[in-house]
Design a protein around this motif. Sequence first.
Motif, mmCIF file in Angstrom:
data_model
loop_
_atom_site.group_PDB
_atom_site.id
_atom_site.type_symbol
_atom_site.label_atom_id
_atom_site.label_comp_id
_atom_site.label_asym_id
_atom_site.label_seq_id
_atom_site.Cartn_x
_atom_site.Cartn_y
_atom_site.Cartn_z
ATOM 1 N N LYS A 112 9.381 2.787 -3.915
ATOM 2 C CA LYS A 112 8.075 3.324 -4.303
ATOM 3 C C LYS A 112 7.438 2.553 -5.460
ATOM 4 O O LYS A 112 6.223 2.513 -5.592
ATOM 5 C CB LYS A 112 8.202 4.802 -4.704
ATOM 6 N N TYR A 156 8.063 3.509 2.217
ATOM 7 C CA TYR A 156 8.564 4.719 2.869
ATOM 8 C C TYR A 156 9.912 5.180 2.320
ATOM 9 O O TYR A 156 10.324 6.303 2.569
ATOM 10 C CB TYR A 156 8.635 4.511 4.385
ATOM 11 N N GLU A 205 0.830 -1.197 0.000
ATOM 12 C CA GLU A 205 0.000 0.000 0.000
ATOM 13 C C GLU A 205 0.869 1.253 0.000
ATOM 14 O O GLU A 205 0.535 2.239 -0.630
ATOM 15 C CB GLU A 205 -0.925 0.010 1.226
ATOM 16 N N ARG A 206 1.987 1.184 0.741
ATOM 17 C CA ARG A 206 2.874 2.343 0.830
ATOM 18 C C ARG A 206 4.293 1.891 1.107
ATOM 19 O O ARG A 206 4.507 0.980 1.905
ATOM 20 C CB ARG A 206 2.402 3.270 1.956
ATOM 21 N N GLU A 216 4.452 0.188 -4.728
ATOM 22 C CA GLU A 216 3.147 0.641 -4.254
ATOM 23 C C GLU A 216 2.038 0.222 -5.208
ATOM 24 O O GLU A 216 2.150 0.390 -6.425
ATOM 25 C CB GLU A 216 3.143 2.161 -4.072
#
Length: 106
Positions: free
Chosen positions: A88, A83, A80-81, A91
């Motif tokens: 990235k 950091y 989902e995410r 995601e």
Amino acid sequence: MGDVVGPRLYSCYNCRNPVALHDDIVSKSFQAKKGRAFLFSHAMNVTAGPKENRHLMTGLHTVADVNCSDCGEVLGWRYERAYEDSQKYKEGKTVLEKFKIVKENW
């Protein structure tokens, strides 16, 4: 006769519900707790559980377990995410554990 009908895909090992297309594989070099896993750009016929933060080998991520929509078997997780900037690209993508999916139409 003998022609493959439809795309090559992966199904839930438990109930044979189709969950991902071979063409949607982003990476085959992922590691799960119990062995290899594949990163898919898209998964189908799955439901996502609650989001939670997990420390994975590549750092902290917000993930949701992914279950087969037919039998409820946990097949992997969805990112989902991420950091860290270098992560990235994960995601919105789904990891399915290799031993939980079977090839169809190969």
